[in-house]
Design an enzyme around this catalytic site. Structure first.
Site, mmCIF file in Angstrom:
data_model
loop_
_atom_site.group_PDB
_atom_site.id
_atom_site.type_symbol
_atom_site.label_atom_id
_atom_site.label_comp_id
_atom_site.label_asym_id
_atom_site.label_seq_id
_atom_site.Cartn_x
_atom_site.Cartn_y
_atom_site.Cartn_z
ATOM 1 C CB SER A 1 -7.254 8.645 6.969
ATOM 2 O OG SER A 1 -7.347 8.528 8.364
ATOM 3 C CE1 TYR B 1 -8.949 3.378 6.316
ATOM 4 C CE2 TYR B 1 -7.602 4.563 7.903
ATOM 5 C CZ TYR B 1 -8.677 4.529 7.041
ATOM 6 O OH TYR B 1 -9.465 5.631 6.889
#
Ligand SMILES: *[C@@H]1O[C@H](CO)[C@@H](O)[C@H](O)[C@H]1NC(C)=O
Ligand SMILES: *[C@@H]1O[C@H](CO)[C@@H](O)[C@H](O)[C@H]1NC(C)=O
Length: 321
Positions: free
Chosen positions: A164, A176
């Site tokens: 990401s 995350y």
């Protein structure tokens, strides 16, 4: 002098454009395993590659997700149920895939499965919250890769890992961002090791996209639930206003999400089908024009830009910037 430079850059870009357009031959004979095909990028990529004639092995977390995907694809596409946090599930999937691909090996492994929740400011979370996300996004990805690597090496194939833009720049709490930084690091070292085997490793870095993990209501419930379990002292330190503007900020961010998931799956397809795949693909205008440039700035400058939109806690040190 500037003219020569422009010509050189132009020639470099032309050469890159030409090389990147070259496709690998015999795509219709190649097997690609994709994890996390229940929804989002994985689901779209499975249908996209299936339409191109590749032999897609789509791993879903649930049988219902798998059944829906089979109904939307050709009879070439096959599904399997895989939980990337279970060693047993990974071993069973590997044995099944081995039986499918035989001596040809596995051309492509796309590590796409991932979760984003729980997320909140770091201090509001406990160890288990971090572990839950890291287990899927990082440890699961590593175990799946290790398990399938012999099959990918046999085919001289590709590993495509979905990280990401939050693996280059971290500005919210929880597991995350650390998991995506981990995916970047794992992929970088794997790329170096695998080059001698003819296996190419690519990293996909999407910006914000609207997928299941960016559902507004689910995200709101996640914050509400975490806020309510905090101690009175922590709640008072941050203040109700902080919580409210934090909610508002995330809703604003969600509105900026791109809904065109093809921007990401096109990068994945390129990584799997081009003779010269890139090491990194960033996808989405926010990733290319905002987050990636921010990540190259000195940290203090990037902090200043990001802090500008962040809420301020109730009991803050008064002369803090
Ligand atoms: C493509 O497939 C054909 C037929 O199976 C085979 O003869 C040929 O060698 C393959 N080409 C490559 C580059 O693998
Ligand atoms: C989505 O992106 C692709 C490029 O990957 C583009 O061809 C397509 O037109 C876009 N679709 C929409 C609805 O913007």
């Amino acid at each position: 002098m500037w003219l020569y430079l422009a010509v050189l850059v132009g020639l470099y870009l032309l050469r890159r454009w030409y090389l990147e357009r070259q496709r690998v031959p015999n795509l219709t004979e190649k097997y690609v395993l994709i994890t996390g095909c229940d929804s989002g990028f994985g689901n779209l990529l499975a249908r996209q590659l299936d339409a191109r004639g590749l032999r897609v092995l789509a791993a879903c977390l649930t049988e219902s997700g798998a059944a829906q995907l089979r109904a939307a694809a050709s009879s070439r596409l096959q599904t399997l149920v895989l939980d990337v946090t279970s060693s047993q599930s990974i071993a069973a999937a590997t044995a099944w895939v081995k039986g499918q691909v035989g001596d040809r090996g596995l051309w492509g492994l796309v590590n796409n499965a991932g979760i984003a929740l729980p997320t909140a400011p770091n201090e509001w979370l406990c160890k288990e919250d971090f572990v839950r996300v890291l287990n899927v996004n990082l440890v699961g990805l590593v175990e799946v890769t290790l398990s399938f690597l012999p099959l990918v090496r046999r085919a001289g194939g590709r590993v495509v890992n979905v990280a990401s833009i939050m693996g280059r720049l971290a500005f919210f709490g929880g597991g995350y961002c650390p998991s995506k930084y981990g995916v970047e690091a794992f992929s970088d070292s794997l790329r170096l090791e695998m080059r001698h085997f003819g296996v190419k490793v690519s990293i996909i870095e999407p910006g914000y996209f609207s997928t299941a993990i960016t559902n507004a209501q689910i995200l709101k419930d996640n914050f509400q639930c975490i806020w309510e379990r905090l101690s009175d002292e922590t709640r008072a330190s941050y203040g109700e206003a902080y919580f409210k503007s934090f909610l508002k900020l995330t809703q604003e961010l969600l509105k900026m999400c791109s809904s065109n998931l093809s921007l990401v799956t096109d990068c994945m397809e390129h990584a799997l089908t081009s003779r010269y795949p890139r090491a990194r693909y960033s996808a989405g205008w926010d990733a290319k024009l905002l987050y990636l440039p921010l990540s190259y700035l000195p940290s203090a400058w990037a902090d200043a830009v990001l802090a500008w939109s962040y809420p301020k806690p109730a009991q803050r040190v008064q002369d803090a910037p």
